[in-house]
Design a protein around this motif. Sequence first.
Motif, PDB file in Angstrom:
ATOM      1  N   ARG A  46       0.796  -1.223   0.000  1.00 29.85           N
ATOM      2  CA  ARG A  46       0.000   0.000   0.000  1.00 29.85           C
ATOM      3  C   ARG A  46       0.837   1.286   0.000  1.00 29.85           C
ATOM      4  O   ARG A  46       0.386   2.318  -0.480  1.00 29.85           O
ATOM      5  CB  ARG A  46      -0.924   0.012   1.214  1.00 29.85           C
ATOM      6  N   ALA A  47       2.027   1.270   0.602  1.00 26.32           N
ATOM      7  CA  ALA A  47       2.774   2.519   0.747  1.00 26.32           C
ATOM      8  C   ALA A  47       4.271   2.273   0.733  1.00 26.32           C
ATOM      9  O   ALA A  47       4.743   1.180   1.086  1.00 26.32           O
ATOM     10  CB  ALA A  47       2.374   3.216   2.056  1.00 26.32           C
ATOM     11  N   ASP A  48       5.032   3.277   0.328  1.00 28.01           N
ATOM     12  CA  ASP A  48       6.496   3.227   0.350  1.00 28.01           C
ATOM     13  C   ASP A  48       6.964   3.674   1.734  1.00 28.01           C
ATOM     14  O   ASP A  48       7.039   4.870   2.031  1.00 28.01           O
ATOM     15  CB  ASP A  48       7.071   4.145  -0.733  1.00 28.01           C
ATOM     16  N   ILE A  49       7.273   2.709   2.559  1.00 30.31           N
ATOM     17  CA  ILE A  49       7.586   2.971   3.955  1.00 30.31           C
ATOM     18  C   ILE A  49       8.837   2.202   4.366  1.00 30.31           C
ATOM     19  O   ILE A  49       9.322   1.334   3.648  1.00 30.31           O
ATOM     20  CB  ILE A  49       6.425   2.542   4.878  1.00 30.31           C
ATOM     21  N   GLU A  50       9.320   2.521   5.555  1.00 32.76           N
ATOM     22  CA  GLU A  50      10.394   1.749   6.183  1.00 32.76           C
ATOM     23  C   GLU A  50       9.736   0.842   7.223  1.00 32.76           C
ATOM     24  O   GLU A  50       9.257   1.307   8.253  1.00 32.76           O
ATOM     25  CB  GLU A  50      11.388   2.686   6.870  1.00 32.76           C
ATOM     26  N   LEU A  51       9.672  -0.442   6.921  1.00 25.60           N
ATOM     27  CA  LEU A  51       8.945  -1.377   7.778  1.00 25.60           C
ATOM     28  C   LEU A  51       9.894  -2.301   8.530  1.00 25.60           C
ATOM     29  O   LEU A  51      10.768  -2.931   7.927  1.00 25.60           O
ATOM     30  CB  LEU A  51       7.979  -2.226   6.954  1.00 25.60           C
ATOM     31  N   THR A  52       9.686  -2.403   9.826  1.00 25.01           N
ATOM     32  CA  THR A  52      10.340  -3.420  10.642  1.00 25.01           C
ATOM     33  C   THR A  52       9.322  -4.500  10.942  1.00 25.01           C
ATOM     34  O   THR A  52       8.268  -4.232  11.538  1.00 25.01           O
ATOM     35  CB  THR A  52      10.865  -2.823  11.961  1.00 25.01           C
ATOM     36  N   ALA A  53       9.605  -5.709  10.488  1.00 23.65           N
ATOM     37  CA  ALA A  53       8.744  -6.866  10.733  1.00 23.65           C
ATOM     38  C   ALA A  53       9.377  -7.700  11.833  1.00 23.65           C
ATOM     39  O   ALA A  53      10.378  -8.384  11.620  1.00 23.65           O
ATOM     40  CB  ALA A  53       8.572  -7.686   9.459  1.00 23.65           C
ATOM     41  N   LEU A  54       8.796  -7.633  13.011  1.00 22.36           N
ATOM     42  CA  LEU A  54       9.361  -8.242  14.215  1.00 22.36           C
ATOM     43  C   LEU A  54       8.557  -9.470  14.619  1.00 22.36           C
ATOM     44  O   LEU A  54       7.331  -9.474  14.539  1.00 22.36           O
ATOM     45  CB  LEU A  54       9.322  -7.216  15.355  1.00 22.36           C
TER      46      LEU A  54
ATOM     47  N   ALA B  88      11.579  -5.779   3.751  1.00 22.90           N
ATOM     48  CA  ALA B  88      11.386  -5.227   5.088  1.00 22.90           C
ATOM     49  C   ALA B  88      12.597  -5.577   5.929  1.00 22.90           C
ATOM     50  O   ALA B  88      13.384  -6.465   5.589  1.00 22.90           O
ATOM     51  CB  ALA B  88      10.121  -5.797   5.728  1.00 22.90           C
ATOM     52  N   ASN B  89      12.733  -4.880   7.028  1.00 21.51           N
ATOM     53  CA  ASN B  89      13.764  -5.209   8.008  1.00 21.51           C
ATOM     54  C   ASN B  89      13.193  -6.274   8.923  1.00 21.51           C
ATOM     55  O   ASN B  89      12.436  -5.977   9.848  1.00 21.51           O
ATOM     56  CB  ASN B  89      14.148  -3.948   8.797  1.00 21.51           C
ATOM     57  N   VAL B  90      13.521  -7.525   8.652  1.00 21.47           N
ATOM     58  CA  VAL B  90      12.973  -8.650   9.415  1.00 21.47           C
ATOM     59  C   VAL B  90      13.845  -8.882  10.638  1.00 21.47           C
ATOM     60  O   VAL B  90      15.056  -9.104  10.516  1.00 21.47           O
ATOM     61  CB  VAL B  90      12.885  -9.918   8.545  1.00 21.47           C
ATOM     62  N   VAL B  91      13.225  -8.847  11.812  1.00 22.81           N
ATOM     63  CA  VAL B  91      13.981  -8.888  13.062  1.00 22.81           C
ATOM     64  C   VAL B  91      13.413  -9.964  13.976  1.00 22.81           C
ATOM     65  O   VAL B  91      12.192 -10.064  14.153  1.00 22.81           O
ATOM     66  CB  VAL B  91      13.926  -7.524  13.784  1.00 22.81           C
ATOM     67  N   HIS B  92      14.315 -10.742  14.564  1.00 25.06           N
ATOM     68  CA  HIS B  92      13.921 -11.679  15.616  1.00 25.06           C
ATOM     69  C   HIS B  92      14.033 -10.962  16.951  1.00 25.06           C
ATOM     70  O   HIS B  92      15.115 -10.525  17.350  1.00 25.06           O
ATOM     71  CB  HIS B  92      14.819 -12.919  15.610  1.00 25.06           C
ATOM     72  N   GLY B  93      12.909 -10.809  17.634  1.00 26.09           N
ATOM     73  CA  GLY B  93      12.936 -10.117  18.914  1.00 26.09           C
ATOM     74  C   GLY B  93      11.575 -10.122  19.573  1.00 26.09           C
ATOM     75  O   GLY B  93      10.547 -10.320  18.928  1.00 26.09           O
ATOM     76  N   ASP B  94      11.583  -9.902  20.862  1.00 27.37           N
ATOM     77  CA  ASP B  94      10.367  -9.862  21.666  1.00 27.37           C
ATOM     78  C   ASP B  94       9.905  -8.412  21.766  1.00 27.37           C
ATOM     79  O   ASP B  94      10.633  -7.549  22.268  1.00 27.37           O
ATOM     80  CB  ASP B  94      10.670 -10.436  23.056  1.00 27.37           C
TER      81      ASP B  94
ATOM     82  N   ALA C  81      16.507  -5.136  23.451  1.00 28.62           N
ATOM     83  CA  ALA C  81      17.319  -6.121  22.738  1.00 28.62           C
ATOM     84  C   ALA C  81      17.360  -5.885  21.228  1.00 28.62           C
ATOM     85  O   ALA C  81      18.229  -6.443  20.548  1.00 28.62           O
ATOM     86  CB  ALA C  81      16.794  -7.527  23.024  1.00 28.62           C
ATOM     87  N   TRP C  82      16.466  -5.046  20.688  1.00 34.44           N
ATOM     88  CA  TRP C  82      16.419  -4.917  19.228  1.00 34.44           C
ATOM     89  C   TRP C  82      16.106  -3.505  18.723  1.00 34.44           C
ATOM     90  O   TRP C  82      16.407  -3.173  17.583  1.00 34.44           O
ATOM     91  CB  TRP C  82      15.374  -5.882  18.644  1.00 34.44           C
ATOM     92  N   TRP C  83      15.503  -2.654  19.554  1.00 36.58           N
ATOM     93  CA  TRP C  83      15.053  -1.336  19.072  1.00 36.58           C
ATOM     94  C   TRP C  83      16.213  -0.344  19.040  1.00 36.58           C
ATOM     95  O   TRP C  83      17.012  -0.276  19.986  1.00 36.58           O
ATOM     96  CB  TRP C  83      13.946  -0.811  19.987  1.00 36.58           C
ATOM     97  N   ASP C  84      16.298   0.452  17.970  1.00 35.47           N
ATOM     98  CA  ASP C  84      17.384   1.418  17.817  1.00 35.47           C
ATOM     99  C   ASP C  84      17.082   2.765  18.466  1.00 35.47           C
ATOM    100  O   ASP C  84      17.886   3.703  18.379  1.00 35.47           O
ATOM    101  CB  ASP C  84      17.714   1.625  16.332  1.00 35.47           C
ATOM    102  N   GLY C  85      15.932   2.883  19.106  1.00 40.24           N
ATOM    103  CA  GLY C  85      15.586   4.118  19.798  1.00 40.24           C
ATOM    104  C   GLY C  85      14.849   5.142  18.957  1.00 40.24           C
ATOM    105  O   GLY C  85      14.357   6.144  19.489  1.00 40.24           O
TER     106      GLY C  85
END
Length: 441
Positions: free
Chosen positions: A274-282, A303-309, A315-319
């Motif tokens: 649907r849109a040109d976005i920066e997606l994190t798939a966690l 997408a930025n596919v990330v293993h994390g809770d 443990a995974w978020w860049d702030g």
Amino acid sequence: MSNPADHAGAAIRADAARILARVVFDGVSLRSGFDARAARNADPRDRSLLSATLFSASRWWLRFDAVLAQLLERSLPKKACEIHSLLVVGFVQIEIMAMPEYAVVAACVDAARLLGQPRHAGLVNAVLRRYLRERSVLLAEADRDEVSRTAHPRWMIDRIGTDWPRDLQAILAANNCEAPLTLRVNRRRSTREDLLERFAAASIEAVAPAHLADAVILTDSTDVSRLPGFVEGWFSVQDGAAQQVVDVLDVVDGQRVLDACAAPGGKSAHILERADIELTALDSDAGRLPRLRENLTRLGLAANVVHGDASRPEAWWDGKPFDRILLDAPCSASGIIRRQPDIKLHRRAADIAPLAAIQRRLGAALWPMLAPGGKLLYATCSLLRAENEAVIADLLDAHVDARALPIHERHGRVAGSGRQNLPGNKGMDGFYYALVEKARN
């Protein structure tokens, strides 16, 4: 000489009994059990019959298990659980699937031998034949109890009845209907019109529902991987209620978006389409991430596919805050029983409170990651108010900078600060949506 077709029919019923026994008595999920066994069935017709039998038998187990209890002087021993399942398969194929009665009986008797239990072949024959003689009386007796009449566990009937008293019978009836095969067109690679034309050229009947912008509904269920356009990534399988998530989330180009419980990736893909976005798939389950990546690759998406809770962002978020967060939370799945009938066999009343605790924990952890002016969409495929309205009410109470936004009536009826779609409404699954906005600084 035996007829190969007769042997194939017995083999399919034996397979169905083996899988159903694992689903009912061992707690194995229906889809994983079917996928493991179906891989051996090269003939699409055999796979189709096996699938239809398993889903019908799971859907109606609580009814026909009660019928079987009427026909047996004593319960079958645990070691005969596959024979137990085979008898339910026979009842379901006769009563629900309307297959030729005595062909079902003969094939089930042969299936008992294929299951390595020839001494039970006579029992299978006798029980199924007695069922044919006494079915009206047996079914009338089953109708006397709400559990066997509706094929739903007692706790679930009571809980849905408390939450949706006027809709209880309609919900139970909808749960016992087969869901339509709904596809989502990938706007990046096709249009709905082009896909419908391609299906029509292949004599595949399909319609485009007016209430869903990207959906195509097939008249008949089929193996989607064999449909034209699948390999090219023209479409995915996704129920209409799940497709409505992207409409409520309201993503626009340039946003930073988090799908907090993303696997297997259906909603992530729809957002990217649907849109040109920066997606994190966690997702917290590493074992589900390969399928998520495969789905994105087939559709031509990234997408930025990330293993994390999601509840432990350190443990995974860049702030960096997100403009949109989708929390498609783990839940009872009480709204998608049409598609996953084994939920009626596996879910327990005691599961709900722990699930609600997880949902609250996820919401609390994700709220600080949302940018001022950003929106968090809380969604579940549950019907239960304890997992939906109560969770959002607590989130709103806990954060003075949070306010619930109105959601269009096409997404269901008002349910607290969100909206609830009930199973069967416009052919869709049960689904809850609540959109919460963070105040600007």
